[in-house]
Design a protein around this motif. Structure first.
Motif, PDB file in Angstrom:
ATOM      1  N   ARG A  63      -7.137   6.421  -1.707  1.00 40.65           N
ATOM      2  CA  ARG A  63      -6.689   6.108  -0.343  1.00 40.65           C
ATOM      3  C   ARG A  63      -5.918   7.280   0.264  1.00 40.65           C
ATOM      4  O   ARG A  63      -5.641   7.274   1.453  1.00 40.65           O
ATOM      5  CB  ARG A  63      -5.832   4.843  -0.340  1.00 40.65           C
ATOM      6  CG  ARG A  63      -4.674   4.957  -1.232  1.00 40.65           C
ATOM      7  CD  ARG A  63      -3.625   3.865  -1.290  1.00 40.65           C
ATOM      8  NE  ARG A  63      -3.932   2.525  -0.968  1.00 40.65           N
ATOM      9  CZ  ARG A  63      -3.141   1.494  -1.272  1.00 40.65           C
ATOM     10  NH1 ARG A  63      -2.013   1.719  -1.954  1.00 40.65           N
ATOM     11  NH2 ARG A  63      -3.438   0.280  -0.928  1.00 40.65           N
ATOM     12  N   ASP A  64      -5.585   8.265  -0.574  1.00 36.80           N
ATOM     13  CA  ASP A  64      -4.788   9.385  -0.087  1.00 36.80           C
ATOM     14  C   ASP A  64      -5.711  10.564   0.241  1.00 36.80           C
ATOM     15  O   ASP A  64      -6.388  11.083  -0.649  1.00 36.80           O
ATOM     16  CB  ASP A  64      -3.784   9.790  -1.167  1.00 36.80           C
ATOM     17  CG  ASP A  64      -2.794  10.822  -0.668  1.00 36.80           C
ATOM     18  OD1 ASP A  64      -3.076  11.498   0.342  1.00 36.80           O
ATOM     19  OD2 ASP A  64      -1.732  10.958  -1.293  1.00 36.80           O
ATOM     20  N   PRO A  65      -5.723  11.008   1.511  1.00 42.88           N
ATOM     21  CA  PRO A  65      -6.611  12.131   1.847  1.00 42.88           C
ATOM     22  C   PRO A  65      -6.261  13.405   1.090  1.00 42.88           C
ATOM     23  O   PRO A  65      -7.097  14.289   0.951  1.00 42.88           O
ATOM     24  CB  PRO A  65      -6.412  12.318   3.362  1.00 42.88           C
ATOM     25  CG  PRO A  65      -5.170  11.564   3.707  1.00 42.88           C
ATOM     26  CD  PRO A  65      -4.958  10.524   2.650  1.00 42.88           C
ATOM     27  N   GLY A  87     -10.331   5.530   0.750  1.00 37.58           N
ATOM     28  CA  GLY A  87     -10.008   4.171   1.153  1.00 37.58           C
ATOM     29  C   GLY A  87      -9.293   3.441   0.043  1.00 37.58           C
ATOM     30  O   GLY A  87      -9.115   3.975  -1.064  1.00 37.58           O
ATOM     31  N   GLU A  88      -8.911   2.235   0.371  1.00 41.09           N
ATOM     32  CA  GLU A  88      -8.185   1.381  -0.572  1.00 41.09           C
ATOM     33  C   GLU A  88      -9.215   0.830  -1.568  1.00 41.09           C
ATOM     34  O   GLU A  88     -10.282   0.363  -1.156  1.00 41.09           O
ATOM     35  CB  GLU A  88      -7.499   0.293   0.263  1.00 41.09           C
ATOM     36  CG  GLU A  88      -6.510  -0.540  -0.481  1.00 41.09           C
ATOM     37  CD  GLU A  88      -7.207  -1.681  -1.155  1.00 41.09           C
ATOM     38  OE1 GLU A  88      -6.919  -1.898  -2.340  1.00 41.09           O
ATOM     39  OE2 GLU A  88      -8.047  -2.350  -0.523  1.00 41.09           O
ATOM     40  N   PHE A  89      -8.908   0.919  -2.866  1.00 42.53           N
ATOM     41  CA  PHE A  89      -9.982   0.685  -3.839  1.00 42.53           C
ATOM     42  C   PHE A  89     -10.556  -0.728  -3.820  1.00 42.53           C
ATOM     43  O   PHE A  89     -11.748  -0.912  -4.069  1.00 42.53           O
ATOM     44  CB  PHE A  89      -9.634   1.165  -5.250  1.00 42.53           C
ATOM     45  CG  PHE A  89      -8.393   0.623  -5.912  1.00 42.53           C
ATOM     46  CD1 PHE A  89      -8.134  -0.726  -6.012  1.00 42.53           C
ATOM     47  CD2 PHE A  89      -7.492   1.511  -6.511  1.00 42.53           C
ATOM     48  CE1 PHE A  89      -7.000  -1.208  -6.667  1.00 42.53           C
ATOM     49  CE2 PHE A  89      -6.351   1.049  -7.164  1.00 42.53           C
ATOM     50  CZ  PHE A  89      -6.103  -0.319  -7.235  1.00 42.53           C
ATOM     51  N   LEU A 108      -9.473   2.439 -13.250  1.00 42.87           N
ATOM     52  CA  LEU A 108      -8.338   2.296 -12.320  1.00 42.87           C
ATOM     53  C   LEU A 108      -7.104   2.822 -13.054  1.00 42.87           C
ATOM     54  O   LEU A 108      -6.701   2.236 -14.065  1.00 42.87           O
ATOM     55  CB  LEU A 108      -8.095   0.828 -11.958  1.00 42.87           C
ATOM     56  CG  LEU A 108      -9.173   0.026 -11.241  1.00 42.87           C
ATOM     57  CD1 LEU A 108      -8.733  -1.421 -11.076  1.00 42.87           C
ATOM     58  CD2 LEU A 108      -9.445   0.609  -9.880  1.00 42.87           C
ATOM     59  N   ASP A 109      -6.548   3.915 -12.569  1.00 49.18           N
ATOM     60  CA  ASP A 109      -5.324   4.496 -13.154  1.00 49.18           C
ATOM     61  C   ASP A 109      -4.256   4.312 -12.079  1.00 49.18           C
ATOM     62  O   ASP A 109      -4.180   5.099 -11.133  1.00 49.18           O
ATOM     63  CB  ASP A 109      -5.612   5.979 -13.471  1.00 49.18           C
ATOM     64  CG  ASP A 109      -4.386   6.733 -13.931  1.00 49.18           C
ATOM     65  OD1 ASP A 109      -3.424   6.092 -14.390  1.00 49.18           O
ATOM     66  OD2 ASP A 109      -4.402   7.987 -13.827  1.00 49.18           O
ATOM     67  N   LEU A 110      -3.469   3.252 -12.222  1.00 49.29           N
ATOM     68  CA  LEU A 110      -2.685   2.747 -11.094  1.00 49.29           C
ATOM     69  C   LEU A 110      -1.450   3.596 -10.768  1.00 49.29           C
ATOM     70  O   LEU A 110      -1.052   4.461 -11.554  1.00 49.29           O
ATOM     71  CB  LEU A 110      -2.273   1.305 -11.388  1.00 49.29           C
ATOM     72  CG  LEU A 110      -3.463   0.382 -11.678  1.00 49.29           C
ATOM     73  CD1 LEU A 110      -2.981  -0.990 -12.168  1.00 49.29           C
ATOM     74  CD2 LEU A 110      -4.341   0.202 -10.434  1.00 49.29           C
ATOM     75  N   ARG A 135       3.987   5.800   1.813  1.00 47.63           N
ATOM     76  CA  ARG A 135       2.615   5.306   1.941  1.00 47.63           C
ATOM     77  C   ARG A 135       1.668   6.209   1.158  1.00 47.63           C
ATOM     78  O   ARG A 135       1.685   7.412   1.361  1.00 47.63           O
ATOM     79  CB  ARG A 135       2.179   5.282   3.413  1.00 47.63           C
ATOM     80  CG  ARG A 135       2.868   4.239   4.248  1.00 47.63           C
ATOM     81  CD  ARG A 135       2.591   4.454   5.708  1.00 47.63           C
ATOM     82  NE  ARG A 135       3.066   5.771   6.154  1.00 47.63           N
ATOM     83  CZ  ARG A 135       2.822   6.292   7.339  1.00 47.63           C
ATOM     84  NH1 ARG A 135       2.090   5.638   8.222  1.00 47.63           N
ATOM     85  NH2 ARG A 135       3.298   7.475   7.641  1.00 47.63           N
ATOM     86  N   MET A 136       0.831   5.619   0.315  1.00 42.50           N
ATOM     87  CA  MET A 136      -0.204   6.438  -0.340  1.00 42.50           C
ATOM     88  C   MET A 136      -1.250   6.828   0.703  1.00 42.50           C
ATOM     89  O   MET A 136      -1.840   7.899   0.629  1.00 42.50           O
ATOM     90  CB  MET A 136      -0.888   5.644  -1.449  1.00 42.50           C
ATOM     91  CG  MET A 136       0.005   5.341  -2.621  1.00 42.50           C
ATOM     92  SD  MET A 136      -0.982   4.546  -3.901  1.00 42.50           S
ATOM     93  CE  MET A 136       0.290   3.753  -4.853  1.00 42.50           C
ATOM     94  N   ASP A 137      -1.506   5.932   1.635  1.00 44.62           N
ATOM     95  CA  ASP A 137      -2.417   6.222   2.746  1.00 44.62           C
ATOM     96  C   ASP A 137      -1.557   6.501   3.976  1.00 44.62           C
ATOM     97  O   ASP A 137      -0.977   5.574   4.548  1.00 44.62           O
ATOM     98  CB  ASP A 137      -3.320   5.013   2.988  1.00 44.62           C
ATOM     99  CG  ASP A 137      -4.145   5.166   4.266  1.00 44.62           C
ATOM    100  OD1 ASP A 137      -3.998   6.185   4.975  1.00 44.62           O
ATOM    101  OD2 ASP A 137      -4.941   4.254   4.555  1.00 44.62           O
TER     102      ASP A 137
HETATM  103  C1  LIG Z   1      -1.994   7.792 -11.132  1.00 42.28           C
HETATM  104  S1  LIG Z   1      -2.887   8.586  -9.881  1.00 42.28           S
HETATM  105  C2  LIG Z   1      -4.451   8.913 -10.618  1.00 42.28           C
HETATM  106  C3  LIG Z   1      -4.499  10.200 -11.339  1.00 42.28           C
HETATM  107  C4  LIG Z   1      -5.865  10.567 -11.871  1.00 42.28           C
HETATM  108  N1  LIG Z   1      -6.363   9.617 -12.824  1.00 42.28           N
HETATM  109  C5  LIG Z   1      -5.847  11.960 -12.467  1.00 42.28           C
HETATM  110  O1  LIG Z   1      -6.119  12.097 -13.671  1.00 42.28           O
HETATM  111  O2  LIG Z   1      -5.562  12.908 -11.736  1.00 42.28           O
HETATM  112  C6  LIG Z   1      -3.301   7.281  -8.811  1.00 42.28           C
HETATM  113  C7  LIG Z   1      -4.110   7.691  -7.599  1.00 42.28           C
HETATM  114  O3  LIG Z   1      -4.713   6.516  -7.121  1.00 42.28           O
HETATM  115  C8  LIG Z   1      -4.506   6.387  -5.756  1.00 42.28           C
HETATM  116  N2  LIG Z   1      -4.380   4.944  -5.507  1.00 42.28           N
HETATM  117  C9  LIG Z   1      -3.437   4.107  -5.999  1.00 42.28           C
HETATM  118  N3  LIG Z   1      -3.659   2.862  -5.568  1.00 42.28           N
HETATM  119  C10 LIG Z   1      -4.778   2.910  -4.807  1.00 42.28           C
HETATM  120  C11 LIG Z   1      -5.530   1.941  -4.095  1.00 42.28           C
HETATM  121  N4  LIG Z   1      -5.159   0.653  -4.051  1.00 42.28           N
HETATM  122  N5  LIG Z   1      -6.642   2.341  -3.441  1.00 42.28           N
HETATM  123  C12 LIG Z   1      -7.045   3.642  -3.473  1.00 42.28           C
HETATM  124  N6  LIG Z   1      -6.355   4.607  -4.123  1.00 42.28           N
HETATM  125  C13 LIG Z   1      -5.249   4.253  -4.783  1.00 42.28           C
HETATM  126  C14 LIG Z   1      -3.247   7.149  -5.430  1.00 42.28           C
HETATM  127  O4  LIG Z   1      -3.303   7.628  -4.109  1.00 42.28           O
HETATM  128  C15 LIG Z   1      -3.289   8.263  -6.473  1.00 42.28           C
HETATM  129  O5  LIG Z   1      -3.908   9.406  -5.966  1.00 42.28           O
END
Ligand SMILES: C[S@@+](CC[C@H](N)C(=O)[O-])C[C@H]1O[C@@H](n2cnc3c(N)ncnc32)[C@H](O)[C@@H]1O
Length: 330
Positions: A63-65, A87-89, A108-110, A135-137
């Motif tokens: 979700r983060d550009p 976008g939001e996952f 999903l790596d939250l 905001r992540m977005d």
């Molecule tokens: C912990 S980091 C992931 C790191 C990645 N696995 C790596 O190895 O570089 C989480 C990423 O997920 C994105 N993110 C978290 N929740 C999200 C969501 N609901 N929708 C989309 N992106 C999301 C965040 O913006 C962030 O960039």
């Protein structure tokens, strides 16, 4: 194109957590389709792409550009067939599921990435004075400042207690409401000062930074992190092919509980009340947890990357529905 400094992929990028464990349990093979729904700096994606061995594709979601330059770098360096969907996952996975997309592995790596925390203007860090954003977005409508200025005292207390397990939630909420009668909250520094002043002196030392739990709670609320996870899991399950695998790394006990309950429910299948003598719902088991318990980082990983300390990895394998039951993938 020159990227602003904050967006330049750098040597201090996010270190992927439980990386070898994710790789082993997702068991990506040549020709697979992989979805990294939290692309970040692409650390996990890079390892998974290596397992595609030149054939297959990877869909990256974030979700983060500011993840996009990392994606471009990933695509150049791996040469893998890949697409970035900003976008939001939960929403994106829902759209992919509705379009009949199928995948062999979903990750999903939250939470937030180190790059997000390290960009002071994003307001995730209590360590530097910056706009109170989180905001992540960056196009999302609600910032942390909006919540701090607009939630009533009881709501603030609930957020801090529920998502931050903050012992002094009530005192902090009260102090915020008192201060905002004179000035609105715009900066992280104002919030940190208010928290420090609201808690008893001995608690200001020795349990980590006194603002850590409130900042975590606000970030979870601003980004609806738990709601997003709840919505994403069924969509991910729908996308998985039989034998496909879903891996979730969580950093908060409430997130891990959501994942654990989802896996248990899908392993069980039947949703009939426990006192029913026989199943009338006909729901079949659709996932099997591998292994059954959450995987935690080793002491060596925590020493190398302290951010991994609270990580929990759970993985589920999609099981094939019995023949002819009209299940998701029949
Ligand atoms: C912990 S980091 C992931 C790191 C990645 N696995 C790596 O190895 O570089 C989480 C990423 O997920 C994105 N993110 C978290 N929740 C999200 C969501 N609901 N929708 C989309 N992106 C999301 C965040 O913006 C962030 O960039």
């Amino acid at each position: 194109m020159m990227l602003p400094n904050a967006l330049q992929p750098s040597a201090t990028d996010h270190i992927p957590v439980l990386a070898e464990e994710v790789r082993e349990l997702l068991a990506v093979e040549r020709g697979d389709t992989v979805i990294d729904a939290t692309f970040g700096a692409g650390g996990h994606a890079e390892l998974l792409a290596a397992d595609l061995r030149g054939d297959g594709k990877l869909i990256a979601i974030d979700r983060d550009p500011s993840a996009r330059p990392y994606f471009e770098r990933f695509r150049r360096s791996t040469g893998v067939q890949a697409r970035f969907l900003r976008g939001e996952f939960a929403t994106v996975l829902g759209q992919l599921a509705a379009n009949g997309m199928k995948a062999d592995a979903i990750l999903l790596d939250l939470g937030v990435s180190s790059m997000q925390v390290d960009q002071p203007e994003r307001g995730f860090s209590y360590a530097v004075d910056a706009p109170l954003d989180m905001r992540m977005d960056p196009t999302a409508p609600t910032t942390a400042a909006d919540l701090v200025n607009e939630l009533d005292e009881r709501e603030l207390e609930t957020v801090f207690r529920r998502y931050g397990e903050e012992r002094f939630s009530r005192a902090i909420a009260r102090a915020i409401v008192r201060r905002r009668r004179d000035e609105s909250f715009e900066r992280t520094g104002q919030l940190v000062d208010t928290i420090r002043a609201a808690i008893p002196a001995p608690a200001r030392f020795g349990e980590g930074h006194p603002a850590k739990r409130v900042f975590q709670a606000l970030r979870i609320e601003v980004n609806d992190e738990l709601g997003s996870l709840e919505r994403a899991l069924p969509a991910a399950l729908e996308i998985l092919r039989p034998g496909g695998r879903l891996a979730v790394i969580s950093f908060h006990s409430l997130e891990d509980r959501i994942v654990k309950r989802f896996l248990r429910a899908q392993e069980h299948g039947c949703t009939c009340p426990p006192d029913f003598p026989l199943c009338v719902c006909g729901a079949q088991p659709s996932l099997r947890a591998v292994p059954r318990r959450a995987i935690r980082p080793t002491a060596a990983e925590v020493a190398r990357n302290p951010r991994s300390q609270s990580a929990r990895l759970r993985v589920g394998v999609k099981v094939s529905p019995p023949a002819g039951d009209g299940g998701l993938d029949a």
